[in-house]
Write a protein that holds these residues in place. Structure first.
Motif, short mmCIF file in Angstrom:
data_model
loop_
_atom_site.label_atom_id
_atom_site.label_comp_id
_atom_site.label_asym_id
_atom_site.label_seq_id
_atom_site.Cartn_x
_atom_site.Cartn_y
_atom_site.Cartn_z
N SER A 35 3.08 4.43 6.74
CA SER A 35 2.70 4.27 5.22
C SER A 35 1.26 4.53 5.08
O SER A 35 0.94 4.55 4.01
CB SER A 35 3.40 2.98 4.64
N ASN A 36 0.56 4.65 6.17
CA ASN A 36 -1.02 5.15 6.01
C ASN A 36 -1.24 5.61 7.59
O ASN A 36 -0.47 5.77 8.28
CB ASN A 36 -1.94 4.04 5.49
N LYS A 329 -7.48 10.61 1.32
CA LYS A 329 -6.38 11.47 1.31
C LYS A 329 -7.08 13.17 1.52
O LYS A 329 -7.41 13.38 0.48
CB LYS A 329 -5.35 11.51 0.47
N ASN A 410 1.56 9.16 6.63
CA ASN A 410 0.91 9.57 5.30
C ASN A 410 -0.41 8.74 4.97
O ASN A 410 -0.75 7.88 5.59
CB ASN A 410 1.80 8.94 4.25
N VAL A 412 -2.43 7.67 1.45
CA VAL A 412 -2.83 7.84 -0.13
C VAL A 412 -4.37 7.34 -0.35
O VAL A 412 -5.00 6.64 0.38
CB VAL A 412 -1.95 6.74 -0.82
N ALA A 418 1.65 4.50 1.31
CA ALA A 418 2.91 5.17 0.77
C ALA A 418 4.18 4.57 1.04
O ALA A 418 3.88 3.48 2.00
CB ALA A 418 2.97 6.42 1.47
N LYS A 419 5.07 4.85 0.59
CA LYS A 419 6.41 3.94 0.81
C LYS A 419 7.12 4.90 1.84
O LYS A 419 7.87 5.80 1.36
CB LYS A 419 7.38 3.73 -0.42
N SER A 420 6.96 4.88 3.04
CA SER A 420 7.77 5.66 3.96
C SER A 420 8.25 4.94 5.32
O SER A 420 7.82 4.00 5.52
CB SER A 420 7.01 6.71 4.75
#
Length: 435
Positions: A35-36, A329, A410, A412, A418-420
């Protein structure tokens, strides 16, 4: 399905694998937090490392636990251990760095962003079983960021980190003796920001043990205030430092006394914490990116016959501007750099990720000796997200085999999340470098 059908599928799979081994092979490891970009940021030293016939790696899982892995080279089977240690995975600064000393003990440091030092060592050589969390020297260990291990040829280790905050931090160097099994502090403030700025460095230990250090100065927390590429070297394991012409530095090094390898003004989209390497003769090569005609381009500053020179890859077409704080990012990754020498031929290979190339793992390369044009190729067919390159430095130095830490992640802007779902951590083995 009939048995012969499975046999045909197996033959096809083995044939495809055989073809792949002539080029690039991706070895799956396990699922990591995505998510990061905390598992893949450039300033990990190291994400992946080799000692004798064993390769080690580390990453955070989706719950923030530190996962350690080990395999025999040429094997696809990883031994994975979920350690009792966790980190703040919501902050992409809080990376994991590992190294193996000359006796085979694994060293681990993780989870820092202006926070207390976290460090542990394996109980036995070649073991993934870590001892308790401990201090190194007890000095300047309360506000640690950017932990980095570097291997020396004699088996000892160096440990670099920033003490203090962005824009007003100092560089610490600790030294580990395999003989005494103890850490000592060599430098308490090698690069002195004078409470006005901080240095963002990259380093390389060459085959003779010379420590090459380059850095950009940042005047504040804002990345747009990065400026200049500076240089120093140490021939005694980090104790004393010189300029490229042999002139000895008075320590600590400040903005007024630093050797400028390449002058770059603020607001040039100059990135920090990239990569450097050295050739067989101990000449440093520093990879970075900054604006050229308002387009950030990957560029390499290098020393040749005592003169600083620059080569520009010059293939990028799109503009962007670096500014602000936190983990950004960015359309391109920070680069990583290797050099291959065959006789008088020097080939440079720069690893990167670029949205222009659909965020695949890519490589740009040139024969520097013949001043040939830079050529660009992709090493993966799919996007890798906001990944940045880390390769197995020790394996490259000893065997000239290029293994790259991979994970689709990911990021942001400004430390967002992020929601991953967790994604597979992999090792990309390059069997043949392009010529």
């Amino acid at each position: 399905m009939k048995p012969h059908f499975y046999k045909i599928l197996l033959i096809i799979a083995l044939s495809l694998f055989s073809c792949a081994t002539k080029h690039n092979v991706e070895i799956p490891v396990g699922y990591g937090w995505s998510s990061n970009s905390v598992n893949t940021v450039k300033f990990r030293k190291n994400a992946l490392t080799t000692f004798k016939n064993f390769q080690f790696l580390a990453y955070y899982d989706n719950d923030g636990y530190v996962i350690l892995g080990k395999r025999k080279l040429k094997s696809t089977n990883w031994e994975l251990v979920k350690t009792p240690f966790t980190g703040n995975i919501k902050d992409a600064h809080n990376t994991i760095s590992i190294a193996v000393d000359g006796e085979g003990f694994l060293h681990l440091s993780w989870d820092h962003h202006d926070t207390k030092l976290r460090y542990a060592k394996s109980k036995l050589p070649l073991s993934l079983d870590l001892g308790k969390e401990e201090s190194m020297t007890g000095n300047a260990e309360q506000k640690v960021t950017y932990p980095e291990f570097h291997n020396l040829p004699n088996g000892n280790l160096l440990f670099f980190y920033r003490s203090g905050a962005s824009g007003r931090g100092n560089m610490i160097i600790n030294s580990y003796s395999v003989k005494d099994k103890k850490w000592s502090q060599l430098q308490s403030n090698l690069l002195n920001g004078e409470d006005q700025r901080s240095a963002y460095w990259q380093a390389k230990v060459d085959k003779k043990g010379t420590v090459h250090l380059s850095w950009t100065w940042r005047e504040s927390w804002d990345v747009s205030t990065n400026h200049d590429i500076c240089y120093a070297r140490s021939e005694d394991g980090g104790l004393t430092w010189k300029k490229s012409n042999g002139e000895k530095y008075s320590l600590p090094i400040t903005v007024a006394t630093a050797e400028i390898a390449w002058k770059i003004p603020e607001k040039s989209s100059l990135i920090n914490q990239t990569s450097m390497t050295a050739d067989e003769n101990g000449n440093p090569y520093i990879a970075n990116y900054w604006n050229e005609n308002n387009i950030p381009q990957f560029q390499i500053v290098y020393l040749e016959n005592g003169v600083w020179k620059k080569t520009n890859t010059a293939f990028r077409k799109t503009s962007f501007s670096l500014g602000g704080g936190g983990t950004k990012k960015i359309p391109i990754s920070r680069p990583d750099l290797v050099i291959q020498e065959k006789g008088k031929i020097r080939s440079l290979y720069l690893l990167f990720r670029d949205s222009e190339r659909e965020n695949k793992v890519s490589m740009v390369y040139t024969n520097l000796s013949n001043n040939t044009a830079w050529k660009v190729i992709d090493l993966t067919t799919a996007s890798i997200g906001e990944w940045e390159p880390n390769y197995d430095i020790s394996l490259w130095e000893k065997q000239k085999k290029l293994h790259i830490f991979l994970q689709n992640v990911n990021q942001v802007d400004g430390e967002g999340l992020a929601k991953s779902e967790p994604t597979m951590v992999r090792v990309l083995e390059m069997n043949n470098l392009p010529q």
